[in-house]
Enzyme design. Structure first.
Site, PDB file in Angstrom:
ATOM      1  N   HIS A 119       0.831  -1.220   0.000  1.00 41.05           N
ATOM      2  CA  HIS A 119       0.000   0.000   0.000  1.00 41.05           C
ATOM      3  C   HIS A 119       0.857   1.257   0.000  1.00 41.05           C
ATOM      4  CE1 HIS A 119      -3.675  -2.358   1.704  1.00 41.05           C
ATOM      5  NE2 HIS A 119      -3.535  -2.515   0.398  1.00 41.05           N
ATOM      6  N   CYS A 127       4.395  15.772  -5.309  1.00 45.94           N
ATOM      7  CA  CYS A 127       3.349  16.699  -5.735  1.00 45.94           C
ATOM      8  C   CYS A 127       2.313  15.931  -6.558  1.00 45.94           C
ATOM      9  CB  CYS A 127       3.962  17.819  -6.587  1.00 45.94           C
ATOM     10  SG  CYS A 127       2.705  18.858  -7.345  1.00 45.94           S
ATOM     11  N   CYS A 130       2.704  17.722 -10.304  1.00 49.98           N
ATOM     12  CA  CYS A 130       3.883  17.551 -11.195  1.00 49.98           C
ATOM     13  C   CYS A 130       4.710  16.325 -10.851  1.00 49.98           C
ATOM     14  CB  CYS A 130       4.760  18.816 -11.133  1.00 49.98           C
ATOM     15  SG  CYS A 130       5.610  19.008  -9.550  1.00 49.98           S
ATOM     16  N   CYS A 150       5.130  24.337  -7.675  1.00 55.11           N
ATOM     17  CA  CYS A 150       4.312  24.516  -8.901  1.00 55.11           C
ATOM     18  C   CYS A 150       2.870  24.879  -8.546  1.00 55.11           C
ATOM     19  CB  CYS A 150       4.336  23.225  -9.731  1.00 55.11           C
ATOM     20  SG  CYS A 150       3.184  21.958  -9.128  1.00 55.11           S
ATOM     21  N   GLY A 187      -1.708  -9.949  11.931  1.00 52.00           N
ATOM     22  CA  GLY A 187      -2.298  -8.643  12.271  1.00 52.00           C
ATOM     23  C   GLY A 187      -3.056  -7.983  11.152  1.00 52.00           C
ATOM     24  N   SER A 189      -7.067  -7.861   9.233  1.00 49.80           N
ATOM     25  CA  SER A 189      -8.465  -8.330   9.240  1.00 49.80           C
ATOM     26  C   SER A 189      -8.806  -9.026   7.919  1.00 49.80           C
ATOM     27  CB  SER A 189      -9.397  -7.126   9.433  1.00 49.80           C
ATOM     28  OG  SER A 189      -9.208  -6.215   8.336  1.00 49.80           O
TER      29      SER A 189
END
Ligand code: APR
Length: 245
Positions: A119, A127, A130, A150, A187, A189
């Site tokens: 994940h 950013c 950009c 930016c 650990g 679910s």
């Protein structure tokens, strides 16, 4: 002599070809609440409002309030005996890889070398417009989302709901799951796909599943060994002791 189920887990691990899949539960004893247990993060932050890519696009300031709380918990967290035991298993050649759903870097901080971040991670800030990494980390406080030079909004490279799993991690984790002989599922679910499909992928390919969890989950009935009711922070070191005995 450890509990019979711990001795069995150690015996299977001694056969080699072991992979681990970890979830938020392994980091709870490091001070990072999990998501779905009582007092978990999703009790305080409704995922649809805080953890989807749509929520981030619509109201990045609100999502950053949760991100900052998670960031503070992660910054204060240190690896616990569960993370350290998994790193030791790898160092002694008993564990080939850790596939983690966590973004807290605690497996790496514990010394684990092969960590597949399914994940993404919270350390890599980019950013959203950009793609650049900011020269300096985003300001620690402030109520709004940090911005790039930016003008775009900065974001951690965690996988929000509605985003794809990083392709490299997806392919590598799938290969690990299909090749392992034993998968330690610690650990989690096992409720969020596609991570939750990895144990089934392993089992279908012939692996034995060992579940380590405080509570029963949907995996418990298909696990070959369900070490349920004790913390990973206790069970993983007990498995390491049984391997040393
Ligand atoms: N030892 C072992 N298991 C524990 C411990 C502990 N000390 N503490 C909690 N657990 C277990 C809980 O019983 C639960 O089954 O860990 C599991 C945590 O489940 P979740 O909170 O759903 O976390 P996780 O499975 O990692 O969530 C998967 O969902 O919200 C998304 O992206 C987020 O990666 C996360 C994904």
């Amino acid at each position: 002599m450890e509990a019979p189920s711990v001795e069995t887990a150690a015996r299977w691990i001694r056969d080699g070809g072991v992979a681990a899949l970890t979830g938020a539960g392994i980091s709870v004893d490091s001070g990072i609440p999990d998501f779905r247990s009582a007092g978990g993060l999703w009790e305080r932050y409704e995922p649809s409002q805080y953890a989807t890519i749509e929520a981030f696009r619509q109201d990045p300031d609100r999502v950053w309030r949760m991100l900052r709380e998670m960031g503070d918990l992660i910054d204060a967290a240190r690896p616990n005996a569960g993370h350290l035991a998994l790193a030791q298993l790898e160092a002694r050649g008993h564990l080939d890889a850790v596939i983690t759903q966590n973004v807290d870097d605690l497996h790496q901080a514990a010394g684990a070398k092969r960590v597949i971040e399914f994940h993404g991670n919270a350390r890599d800030i980019r950013c959203a417009r950009c793609g650049e990494r900011p020269a300096a980390p985003p300001p620690p406080d402030g109520v709004c989302a940090p911005r790039c030079a930016c003008g775009g909004v900065l974001r951690p490279m965690v996988v929000f709901f509605g985003e794809p799993i990083p392709p490299g991690a997806f392919v590598e984790a799938s290969e690990v799951a299909q090749k392992c002989r034993t998968m330690l599922v610690v650990g989690t679910s096992a409720t969020v796909a596609p991570a939750s499909l990895l144990p089934m992928l392993a089992k279908t390919a012939g692996a034995r599943l060992i579940e380590i969890n405080l509570e029963e989950t949907s995996l418990s009935r298909i696990a070959d060994l369900a070490l349920v009711g004790r913390s990973a922070t206790e069970v993983l070191p007990a498995i390491l002791r049984a391997l040393d005995a």
